[in-house]
Design a protein around this motif. Structure first.
Motif, short mmCIF file in Angstrom:
data_model
loop_
_atom_site.label_atom_id
_atom_site.label_comp_id
_atom_site.label_asym_id
_atom_site.label_seq_id
_atom_site.Cartn_x
_atom_site.Cartn_y
_atom_site.Cartn_z
N ALA A 140 0.87 -1.18 0.00
CA ALA A 140 0.00 0.00 0.00
C ALA A 140 0.90 1.22 0.00
CB ALA A 140 -0.90 0.00 1.22
N LEU A 141 0.80 2.02 -1.05
CA LEU A 141 1.70 3.16 -1.24
C LEU A 141 0.88 4.44 -1.40
CD1 LEU A 141 4.59 4.24 -1.77
CD2 LEU A 141 4.20 3.74 -4.20
N ALA A 142 1.17 5.44 -0.56
CA ALA A 142 0.41 6.69 -0.58
C ALA A 142 1.06 7.71 -1.50
CB ALA A 142 0.32 7.26 0.83
N ASP A 143 0.21 8.53 -2.12
CA ASP A 143 0.61 9.76 -2.79
C ASP A 143 -0.17 10.87 -2.10
OD1 ASP A 143 0.97 12.00 -4.36
OD2 ASP A 143 0.43 11.03 -6.25
N PHE A 144 0.48 11.68 -1.26
CA PHE A 144 -0.28 12.63 -0.46
C PHE A 144 -0.93 13.72 -1.30
CE2 PHE A 144 4.02 14.56 -0.10
CZ PHE A 144 3.75 15.85 -0.53
N ASN A 145 -0.58 13.81 -2.59
CA ASN A 145 -1.25 14.75 -3.49
C ASN A 145 -2.56 14.20 -4.05
OD1 ASN A 145 0.64 16.87 -3.37
ND2 ASN A 145 2.00 15.76 -4.75
N SER A 146 -2.88 12.95 -3.74
CA SER A 146 -4.13 12.38 -4.23
C SER A 146 -5.30 12.88 -3.39
CB SER A 146 -4.06 10.85 -4.18
OG SER A 146 -3.97 10.40 -2.84
N THR A 147 -6.53 12.47 -3.73
CA THR A 147 -7.69 12.83 -2.93
C THR A 147 -7.71 12.01 -1.65
OG1 THR A 147 -9.08 11.21 -4.07
CG2 THR A 147 -9.00 13.44 -4.99
N HIS A 148 -8.43 12.50 -0.64
CA HIS A 148 -8.41 11.86 0.68
C HIS A 148 -9.81 11.80 1.26
CE1 HIS A 148 -4.03 12.16 0.69
NE2 HIS A 148 -4.17 13.41 0.29
N SER A 149 -10.23 10.61 1.62
CA SER A 149 -11.53 10.41 2.21
C SER A 149 -11.59 11.00 3.62
CB SER A 149 -11.84 8.91 2.27
OG SER A 149 -13.05 8.67 2.95
N GLN A 150 -12.78 11.53 3.96
CA GLN A 150 -13.01 12.04 5.30
C GLN A 150 -14.33 11.51 5.84
OE1 GLN A 150 -12.78 16.35 5.25
NE2 GLN A 150 -10.56 16.29 5.51
N SER A 151 -14.45 11.48 7.16
CA SER A 151 -15.68 11.12 7.83
C SER A 151 -15.91 12.15 8.94
CB SER A 151 -15.60 9.71 8.42
OG SER A 151 -16.78 9.39 9.13
N GLY A 152 -16.97 12.93 8.82
CA GLY A 152 -17.23 13.98 9.80
C GLY A 152 -16.15 15.04 9.82
N GLY A 153 -15.50 15.25 8.68
CA GLY A 153 -14.43 16.24 8.59
C GLY A 153 -13.08 15.74 9.04
N ASN A 154 -13.00 14.48 9.44
CA ASN A 154 -11.74 13.91 9.90
C ASN A 154 -11.19 12.90 8.89
OD1 ASN A 154 -11.80 15.22 12.50
ND2 ASN A 154 -13.44 13.79 13.05
N PRO A 155 -9.87 12.73 8.81
CA PRO A 155 -9.28 11.76 7.88
C PRO A 155 -9.84 10.36 8.12
CG PRO A 155 -7.59 13.18 8.79
CD PRO A 155 -8.83 13.49 9.56
N ASP A 156 -10.06 9.63 7.03
CA ASP A 156 -10.71 8.33 7.13
C ASP A 156 -10.03 7.29 6.24
OD1 ASP A 156 -12.78 6.69 8.22
OD2 ASP A 156 -13.85 6.81 6.31
N SER A 157 -8.80 7.55 5.82
CA SER A 157 -8.08 6.65 4.92
C SER A 157 -7.15 5.75 5.73
CB SER A 157 -7.26 7.44 3.90
OG SER A 157 -8.09 8.28 3.13
N ASN A 158 -7.26 4.46 5.50
CA ASN A 158 -6.45 3.47 6.23
C ASN A 158 -5.68 2.59 5.24
OD1 ASN A 158 -7.65 3.63 9.19
ND2 ASN A 158 -9.37 3.70 7.78
#
Length: 439
Positions: free
Chosen positions: A267-285
């Motif tokens: 699992a490799l992240a690109d922090f420039n990609s889009t990011h899921s949130q839940s209630g305004g908080n980060p939700d990507s695992n």
């Protein structure tokens, strides 16, 4: 950014490698073989497919770009064969309905077998329009859904997430179910939300519902998805050599009684990609794992066995705050993990209980695991309280910033000064010509 490497057919040369490093999102392993180049494909004739696969459209060849209009179904008793080197895209729609979705229903079979130099590619129509100015986005392609009759812990009348209707149920008693073979496959810019953003009813890059051990899954890369890259809803299917790159939500999601084995995954992240949130908080695992949505103890209990796993988030804590947990085990799920590294997430490994119950150490069976987290390397969440937790089998921990590389050469994708490289953990040909880390 489109990777227009047709200017240099010697795509694996050191020269091409050096030229590709000029863009901030490009790694030294973004070069592709000529057979895997969008520019060399875009002028091919386009064949649109809609409705159900039948005897006239059940063989997709590499001389044509195949366009999926809406939801295309591989029904029971039907086999769809896709040749190595074939490119598939979605037909765009303006009515906010799912398109570019390929569904293998119970009893259907999909054989999409690429090679290391000619993968099967499901991708954005914007990368196949011969226009270098257009930019692909998550959701440009719908996704692949495979449904089988292997055991789950849900009723066999359960409809797969992201779709609706009795045609799309999954689960049964056939642990050896065979839904076909996917090898050397890329799925790019996929995803569709049936209801609304983050509704919990989304189509992922690759969705597997009740898929059995007779199915072959290896060398599959899902990139820049709108939701999860891989989601396993029950079933017994095994998989190897999986790459999840730049997922909006979770890289690997397990629930509803999945009990298969995953061998060699990144699992490799690109922090420039889009990011899921839940209630305004980060939700990507990196991994999200539940027994089921209610956290009951109905069997089979979700308990994947994962051997040789690498989860890489962001290098510094500010970028890492875009993500949640590298591994999140919750709702009475279990995880068996052998030889794993996590780094670059807010929390490395989080074990969350149900209704304030105490943590059960038996839910986690770990061997040779190293965990980094900017806030907690390993933690428990009981009710609303998160606290440090010692986990047996986690042999090394860190909360430093920059994130710990754990002996890898340079695992963080967005560090432009040093080429990305997860060596020596490159167990799945993660840098091979079948992959693509820049678009």
């Amino acid at each position: 950014m489109k990777n227009l490497i047709f200017v240099a057919l010697a795509a694996l040369s050191l020269t091409a490698c050096s030229e590709n490093e000029t863009d901030s999102n490009v790694s030294s392993f973004s070069m592709q073989s000529a057979s895997a180049d969008y520019a060399s494909q875009c002028s091919k004739p386009v064949q649109t497919v809609s409705g159900n696969i039948n005897a006239t459209n059940n063989h997709w060849t590499a001389g044509t770009i195949w366009e999926i209009d809406g939801i295309v179904n591989v029904q029971s008793g039907i086999t769809l064969t896709i040749d190595a080197g074939t490119y598939i895209k979605a037909k765009p729609r303006t009515d906010n309905t799912a398109t570019g979705v390929l569904v293998v229903q119970k009893g259907g079979t999909l054989n999409a077998n690429g090679t290391a130099t000619a993968p099967v590619v499901f991708t954005s129509y914007k990368l196949l329009d011969c226009n270098a100015a257009t930019t692909a986005a998550p959701g440009d392609f719908g996704g692949i859904v495979i449904l089988g009759d292997a055991p789950t812990n849900q009723p066999t009348t359960t409809t797969i997430e992201g779709l609706s209707g009795a045609l799309y149920t999954y689960g049964g008693a056939n642990a050896a179910h065979n839904g076909g073979s996917l090898t050397y496959v890329r799925i790019e810019f996929a995803g569709y939300d049936l209801l609304a953003p983050n509704s919990g009813n989304e189509i992922n890059g690759l969705t597997l519902g009740g898929v059995g051990s007779g199915t072959v899954l290896n060398h599959i890369q899902v990139s820049y998805g709108k939701d999860d890259s891989f989601e396993f809803f029950g079933g017994t299917v095994n998989a190897s050599n999986l790459v999840s790159f730049a997922a909006d939500d979770d890289n690997f999601d397990f629930d509803n009684g999945y009990v298969g084995t995953i061998t060699c995954a990144l699992a490799l992240a690109d922090f420039n990609s889009t990011h899921s949130q839940s209630g305004g908080n980060p939700d990507s695992n990196g991994i999200e794992l539940d027994n089921n949505s209610t956290g009951s103890t109905v069997t089979p209990i979700t308990n994947p066995v994962i051997n040789n796993l690498t989860i890489v988030g962001a290098r510094n804590s500010a970028q890492g705050a875009l993500y949640e947990n590298a591994i999140h085990v919750r709702r009475n799920g279990k995880l068996t993990l052998n030889d794993a590294i996590t780094t670059g997430y807010t929390v490395g490994i989080l074990n969350e209980t149900v209704s304030g119950a105490a943590v059960n150490p038996a839910d986690l069976s770990f061997t040779n695991v190293s965990a980094h987290g900017f806030t907690f390397a390993t933690a428990s969440k009981i009710g609303s309280t998160t606290a440090a937790l010692t986990i047996s089998g986690v042999t090394a921990t860190s909360t430093t910033s920059p994130a710990t590389a754990w002996g890898m050469t340079q695992p963080f994708f967005n560090v432009t000064s040093t080429p990305w490289n997860v060596t020596p953990r490159n167990c799945g040909d993660f840098k091979g010509t079948w992959t693509n880390y820049s678009f």
